[in-house]
Design a protein around this motif. Structure first.
Motif, PDB file in Angstrom:
ATOM      1  N   SER A  45       0.878  -1.163   0.000  1.00  0.00           N
ATOM      2  CA  SER A  45       0.000   0.000   0.000  1.00  0.00           C
ATOM      3  C   SER A  45       0.915   1.211   0.000  1.00  0.00           C
ATOM      4  CB  SER A  45      -0.896  -0.006   1.240  1.00  0.00           C
ATOM      5  OG  SER A  45      -1.827   1.046   1.190  1.00  0.00           O
ATOM      6  N   ILE A  46       1.127   1.766  -1.174  1.00  0.00           N
ATOM      7  CA  ILE A  46       2.153   2.788  -1.351  1.00  0.00           C
ATOM      8  C   ILE A  46       1.540   4.189  -1.374  1.00  0.00           C
ATOM      9  CG2 ILE A  46       3.729   1.250  -2.554  1.00  0.00           C
ATOM     10  CD1 ILE A  46       2.720   2.341  -5.169  1.00  0.00           C
ATOM     11  N   PRO A  47       2.328   5.201  -1.023  1.00  0.00           N
ATOM     12  CA  PRO A  47       1.826   6.577  -1.099  1.00  0.00           C
ATOM     13  C   PRO A  47       1.728   7.051  -2.548  1.00  0.00           C
ATOM     14  CG  PRO A  47       4.132   6.564  -0.429  1.00  0.00           C
ATOM     15  CD  PRO A  47       3.687   5.115  -0.479  1.00  0.00           C
ATOM     16  N   GLY A  48       0.878   8.038  -2.774  1.00  0.00           N
ATOM     17  CA  GLY A  48       0.672   8.556  -4.120  1.00  0.00           C
ATOM     18  C   GLY A  48       0.810  10.067  -4.169  1.00  0.00           C
ATOM     19  N   ILE A  49       1.201  10.561  -5.337  1.00  0.00           N
ATOM     20  CA  ILE A  49       1.421  12.001  -5.532  1.00  0.00           C
ATOM     21  C   ILE A  49       0.679  12.460  -6.773  1.00  0.00           C
ATOM     22  CG2 ILE A  49       3.143  13.789  -6.035  1.00  0.00           C
ATOM     23  CD1 ILE A  49       5.174  12.155  -4.479  1.00  0.00           C
ATOM     24  N   VAL A  50      -0.107  13.526  -6.633  1.00  0.00           N
ATOM     25  CA  VAL A  50      -0.660  14.236  -7.784  1.00  0.00           C
ATOM     26  C   VAL A  50       0.411  15.223  -8.236  1.00  0.00           C
ATOM     27  CG1 VAL A  50      -2.467  15.764  -8.636  1.00  0.00           C
ATOM     28  CG2 VAL A  50      -3.014  13.999  -6.943  1.00  0.00           C
ATOM     29  N   LEU A  51       0.932  15.018  -9.436  1.00  0.00           N
ATOM     30  CA  LEU A  51       2.085  15.785  -9.913  1.00  0.00           C
ATOM     31  C   LEU A  51       1.636  16.723 -11.034  1.00  0.00           C
ATOM     32  CD1 LEU A  51       5.114  16.297  -9.804  1.00  0.00           C
ATOM     33  CD2 LEU A  51       5.447  14.326 -11.317  1.00  0.00           C
ATOM     34  N   LEU A  52       1.825  18.029 -10.829  1.00  0.00           N
ATOM     35  CA  LEU A  52       1.344  19.050 -11.754  1.00  0.00           C
ATOM     36  C   LEU A  52       2.516  19.779 -12.391  1.00  0.00           C
ATOM     37  CD1 LEU A  52      -1.479  20.497  -9.482  1.00  0.00           C
ATOM     38  CD2 LEU A  52      -1.659  18.691 -11.201  1.00  0.00           C
ATOM     39  N   PRO A  53       2.709  19.627 -13.702  1.00  0.00           N
ATOM     40  CA  PRO A  53       3.813  20.294 -14.389  1.00  0.00           C
ATOM     41  C   PRO A  53       3.605  21.809 -14.456  1.00  0.00           C
ATOM     42  CG  PRO A  53       2.939  18.451 -15.673  1.00  0.00           C
ATOM     43  CD  PRO A  53       1.961  18.733 -14.593  1.00  0.00           C
ATOM     44  N   GLY A  54       4.679  22.516 -14.801  1.00  0.00           N
ATOM     45  CA  GLY A  54       4.586  23.951 -15.016  1.00  0.00           C
ATOM     46  C   GLY A  54       4.009  24.273 -16.379  1.00  0.00           C
ATOM     47  N   ALA A  55       3.801  25.562 -16.627  1.00  0.00           N
ATOM     48  CA  ALA A  55       3.225  26.008 -17.898  1.00  0.00           C
ATOM     49  C   ALA A  55       4.104  25.587 -19.064  1.00  0.00           C
ATOM     50  CB  ALA A  55       3.048  27.528 -17.897  1.00  0.00           C
ATOM     51  N   THR A  56       3.476  25.114 -20.120  1.00  0.00           N
ATOM     52  CA  THR A  56       4.065  24.616 -21.374  1.00  0.00           C
ATOM     53  C   THR A  56       4.650  23.219 -21.241  1.00  0.00           C
ATOM     54  OG1 THR A  56       6.387  25.380 -21.243  1.00  0.00           O
ATOM     55  CG2 THR A  56       4.736  26.998 -21.941  1.00  0.00           C
ATOM     56  N   VAL A  57       4.622  22.624 -20.052  1.00  0.00           N
ATOM     57  CA  VAL A  57       5.263  21.320 -19.828  1.00  0.00           C
ATOM     58  C   VAL A  57       4.202  20.224 -19.865  1.00  0.00           C
ATOM     59  CG1 VAL A  57       6.654  19.918 -18.266  1.00  0.00           C
ATOM     60  CG2 VAL A  57       7.079  22.382 -18.467  1.00  0.00           C
TER      61      VAL A  57
END
Length: 308
Positions: free
Chosen positions: A97-109
């Protein structure tokens, strides 16, 4: 690294806010009180009722330290494309049961370009869902303001909802611990990560890389006559408005003194407005966004968030 032209344009937004707040607008905005599933309070706090989105997941493909699946999910009026990365099982093959991350790139990425950081997170034992944000993370402050004044839902608000919907997808996965979800983002993605974490009270904290707020409250204080609905909108899209709502969860910021897009002192100003617990890590790489010099701080802080 973000394109200089577009990244610099994000920094102009704070100046635009200061200029526009000096004008007086009249509107019939009713988004503070309505029966919809979103609203903005009199203080400029965005609120959403987030539902588990419908989503499609492609078969996982081996990608070295992890598996990678394409995701499509419905969020507000759009289909959002994302990449779900899951670390490979331990040698004993036991379920985890692993941790999770919502990962949000920067603009244009794009989500694909953000996978260097996502792969490092997998090395640390974290799953991630990386979004192709609307407009690839870019914002149109003037257009969104006019939408808000007409009582319509601005795109920037929808982008926060997109991130929180992605967190619900992570929580639905059997491999992932629903109680150990973190928001993380670079540059403009860091702004949306701060806002989403503040609104998602089940999240464990936020990691904001190479980002800052817009200083809306300071602009309001010096603007003179302003329209209250305009103030509400600009506060609603400024991550600094939400900093107090992250506590008692940790707010972690990482920034380079040599950042090529967002000067370090702007990150310091935003950090100063945050509540404890908070940490600002400083590195010296000459880029904007993630760089390998940040790896030590990322590992230390993420593991501290999920194992406390």
């Amino acid at each position: 690294m973000l394109e200089r032209r577009k990244g610099t344009g994000l920094m102009v937004l704070a100046g635009v806010i200061a200029l526009l707040l000096g004008w007086h607008f009249f509107s019939d905005s009713t988004s503070a009180v309505n029966d919809r599933d979103w609203k903005v309070s009199d203080e400029g706090i965005l609120e959403y009722k987030v539902s588990m989105p419908q989503y499609n997941l492609s078969p996982p493909q081996d990608d070295g330290n992890s598996t990678l699946s394409a995701v499509q999910y419905q969020s507000r009026d759009a289909k959002i494309a994302a990449l779900l990365r899951i670390p490979v099982p331990d040698a004993d093959g036991k379920n985890r049961s692993i941790p999770g991350i919502v990962l949000l790139p920067g603009a244009t990425v794009s989500k694909e370009r953000e996978q260097k950081l996502a792969k490092h997170l997998a090395d640390l034992g974290f799953a991630s869902i990386t979004l192709d944000q609307r407009n690839l993370g870019g914002v149109d402050a003037q257009g969104d303001l006019q939408m808000f004044l007409r009582g319509e839902e601005p795109t920037e608000h929808k982008m926060v909802y997109d991130a929180m919907a992605a967190a619900e997808i992570l929580r639905s996965r059997p491999e992932i611990d629903p109680k150990r979800i973190i928001y993380a983002g670079e540059s403009n993605g860091g702004r949306f990560a701060i806002m989403a974490c503040a609104m998602d009270l089940a999240a464990k904290g936020v990691l904001a890389i190479s980002t800052c707020g817009y200083g809306t409250d300071a602009a309001i204080a010096s603007a003179g006559v302003v329209d209250e609905n305009m103030v509400r909108f600009y506060r609603s899209v400024d991550p600094e408005t939400y900093l107090s709502r992250i506590a008692p969860r940790p707010m972690i910021m990482i920034h380079s003194r040599n950042d090529t897009i967002i000067p370090y002192h702007l990150a310091e100003q935003t950090y100063a407005r945050g509540m404890q617990p908070k940490i600002l890590h400083t590195v010296g790489c000459k880029v904007h966004g993630y760089c390998p010099e940040m790896n030590g701080a990322i590992e230390e802080e993420l593991k501290s968030m999920v194992f406390k």
